[in-house]
Design a protein around this motif. Structure first.
Motif, short mmCIF file in Angstrom:
data_model
loop_
_atom_site.label_atom_id
_atom_site.label_comp_id
_atom_site.label_asym_id
_atom_site.label_seq_id
_atom_site.Cartn_x
_atom_site.Cartn_y
_atom_site.Cartn_z
N TRP A 1 0.68 -1.11 0.05
CA TRP A 1 0.20 0.03 -0.20
C TRP A 1 1.17 1.09 0.11
CZ3 TRP A 1 -5.10 0.57 -0.60
CH2 TRP A 1 -5.74 1.85 -0.57
N SER A 2 1.82 1.36 0.74
CA SER A 2 2.85 2.42 0.87
C SER A 2 3.66 2.66 -0.37
CB SER A 2 3.75 2.21 2.21
OG SER A 2 4.78 1.25 1.71
N GLU A 3 3.91 1.61 -1.25
CA GLU A 3 4.44 1.58 -2.44
C GLU A 3 3.60 1.70 -3.51
OE1 GLU A 3 8.32 -0.67 -0.73
OE2 GLU A 3 7.22 -1.70 -2.19
N GLY A 4 2.27 1.77 -3.50
CA GLY A 4 1.39 1.94 -4.72
C GLY A 4 1.19 0.75 -5.36
N ARG B 1 6.20 4.99 7.72
CA ARG B 1 6.93 6.19 8.02
C ARG B 1 8.22 5.90 7.03
NH1 ARG B 1 9.40 7.47 14.03
NH2 ARG B 1 10.77 9.41 13.26
N PHE B 2 9.00 4.82 7.03
CA PHE B 2 10.20 4.63 6.37
C PHE B 2 10.25 3.86 5.19
CE2 PHE B 2 11.10 4.98 10.96
CZ PHE B 2 11.63 6.16 11.03
N PRO B 3 10.11 4.69 3.72
CA PRO B 3 10.36 3.89 2.76
C PRO B 3 11.54 2.87 2.64
CG PRO B 3 10.04 6.35 2.20
CD PRO B 3 10.32 5.86 3.65
N ARG B 4 11.48 1.80 1.92
CA ARG B 4 12.66 1.08 1.73
C ARG B 4 13.82 1.35 1.03
NH1 ARG B 4 10.65 -4.68 -0.36
NH2 ARG B 4 9.54 -3.58 -2.05
N SER C 1 0.16 9.97 7.75
CA SER C 1 -1.34 9.87 8.32
C SER C 1 -2.36 9.67 7.18
CB SER C 1 -1.62 11.40 9.01
OG SER C 1 -2.89 11.54 9.21
N ARG C 2 -1.76 9.95 5.93
CA ARG C 2 -2.63 9.82 4.86
C ARG C 2 -2.58 8.28 4.57
NH1 ARG C 2 -2.29 8.65 -0.51
NH2 ARG C 2 -0.14 8.97 -0.55
N LEU C 3 -1.63 7.98 4.38
CA LEU C 3 -1.22 6.43 4.04
C LEU C 3 -1.92 5.44 5.18
CD1 LEU C 3 2.33 6.17 2.99
CD2 LEU C 3 0.45 5.71 1.61
N GLU C 4 -1.91 5.74 6.31
CA GLU C 4 -2.27 4.88 7.55
C GLU C 4 -3.94 4.99 7.43
OE1 GLU C 4 1.08 5.32 10.76
OE2 GLU C 4 -0.78 6.32 11.30
N THR C 5 -4.37 6.27 7.23
CA THR C 5 -5.97 6.33 7.13
C THR C 5 -6.38 5.74 6.00
OG1 THR C 5 -5.76 8.69 8.50
CG2 THR C 5 -7.76 8.15 6.93
N GLU C 6 -5.93 5.77 5.03
CA GLU C 6 -6.40 5.21 3.50
C GLU C 6 -6.38 3.52 3.56
OE1 GLU C 6 -4.52 6.90 0.42
OE2 GLU C 6 -5.73 8.71 0.53
#
Length: 401
Positions: A121-124, A254-257, A268-273
């Motif tokens: 999700w964090s990497e789309g 919080r931390f991208p690879r 906040s946006r990533l966690e909420t979505e």
């Protein structure tokens, strides 16, 4: 390694690479194999009188010493054995088949699958679950050539037999209540029960998070200096699975690879979505266990009177977490029938890998096909490393002496 007996010169030789079949054996299988070898146990006579169990025993141990299968044990084996008066004999049986190779704890499997969902999700991107059993899901590489001995440890001192019995009884009581008061009364189709189960898992994690924090606070407030804290209260002060999972997902967001740190707004946006999309419902273990609980719900709705027995929830838990990583599982009849109750459109393809006593001949055929597929190169390596006695019972090996 080989060494000259006279001068002690040593030299290494490469053995053929292995790809062992990962086969999971349910506790009832371990129990019957144990009874077969222990005349003092209740049920020995009936097991010994059934030729299936003798043939199964011989095939499993033959394939293990041929380095063709690995039958890892799991936390389910340990916990179900601890409540038996023959714990030591059961432990000896499942460890003889596993060679000390163990599946990770189910909570670790949960964390890895949900972690991949969060990372994707964090990497789309879409999640890419890795079900290769050699990549960390087992305590050691299952494809290594076995040593002539293996080392195991005793029972976990932090697992209480009384606590296990209490948890199983409470869980069974909850399932029985659901069976009687919810599943048996509400009229839904299979898909509705399935979605209710899997989309509800995220809420279950949220409730567990709140409950663990509340229990920790209560335990800390109740503690009096100078008094000995109980093990039960001590456990409440430790981070729960839900808390550790939340911390892990927050770290991922919080931390991208590729390095750096995302802004607070982006986090906040990533966690909420992620929460709104309820991506946790897509975890393989959530989908599998939800399918089986939906099958139980449909049975209740269709008039079945008796709720599942205590062992059913353990079997569902085991299949949901381990099935994707196994080449085959030999489970209780009831567990396999739940998978077969799933409508064809939703039934997982892995169902074909699950055997039970209802199809015991097919399981023996499966094991024989592994034995008969041994190559001449493999036979020669077994003969050189372990000797001819390891090849007894292998038809193709008798022609190559």
């Amino acid at each position: 390694m080989r060494r000259c007996r006279d001068c002690w010169h040593k030299q290494d030789y490469q053995l053929p690479k292995l790809r062992k079949k990962i086969i999971y054996l349910d506790q009832f299988v371990i129990s019957n194999l144990m009874k077969l070898k222990n005349p003092v146990t209740k049920g020995h006579a009936s097991v010994a009188a059934d030729p299936f169990w003798r043939e199964l025993h011989d095939l499993l141990f033959l394939l293990r010493q041929l380095q063709m299968i690995c039958c890892p044990d799991s936390g389910s084996h340990e916990e179900e054995s601890l409540t038996s008066p023959f714990n030591a004999e059961l432990k000896k049986t499942y460890e003889a088949l596993s060679g000390g190779i163990t599946f990770k704890a189910f909570d670790s499997i949960k964390s890895e699958q949900i972690g991949e969902l969060a990372l994707a999700w964090s990497e789309g991107r879409e999640p890419a679950f890795d079900f290769d059993p050699t990549r960390g899901i087992l305590s050691s590489d299952p494809n290594g050539w076995n040593e002539r001995f293996y080392i195991v440890v005793g029972d976990n001192p932090f697992i209480s037999e009384a606590r296990l019995r209490q948890v199983r009884a409470e869980l069974h009581a909850n399932i029985a209540r659901l069976f009687r008061d919810v599943w048996g009364k509400e009229k839904r189709n299979f898909e509705s029960w399935y979605d209710l189960e899997r989309f509800g898992y995220q809420g279950h994690l949220g409730n567990a998070l709140v409950r663990s924090r509340k229990e920790r606070l209560e335990a800390m407030l109740a503690y009096r200096p100078g008094t000995e804290i109980s093990l039960k209260d001590l456990e409440k002060t430790l981070s729960s699975f839900a808390e550790n999972l939340l911390a892990s997902m927050q770290h991922i967001m919080r931390f991208p690879r590729d390095g750096g740190e995302r802004s607070r707004e982006e986090i906040s946006r990533l966690e909420t979505e992620f929460g709104k999309a309820n991506r946790v419902a897509e975890a393989p273990f959530v989908r599998l266990q939800s399918l089986m609980f939906a099958a139980i719900a449909m049975r209740a709705a269709q008039g079945q009177k008796e709720p599942p027995n205590e062992g059913t929830t353990t079997d569902i838990d085991t299949v949901a977490h381990l099935l994707p990583y196994c080449d085959a599982m030999f489970m209780d009849n009831g567990c396999r029938s739940l998978l077969l109750d799933v409508p064809t459109a939703l039934r997982p393809p892995e169902t074909a890998k699950v055997f039970s006593l209802n199809v015991k001949t097919q399981f023996l055929d499966y094991l024989r096909s592994i034995r008969d597929g041994i190559s001449a190169k493999h036979i020669q390596a077994i003969r050189e490393v372990y000797g001819d006695d390891h090849l007894e019972g292998v038809p193709s090996a008798q022609d190559t002496r």
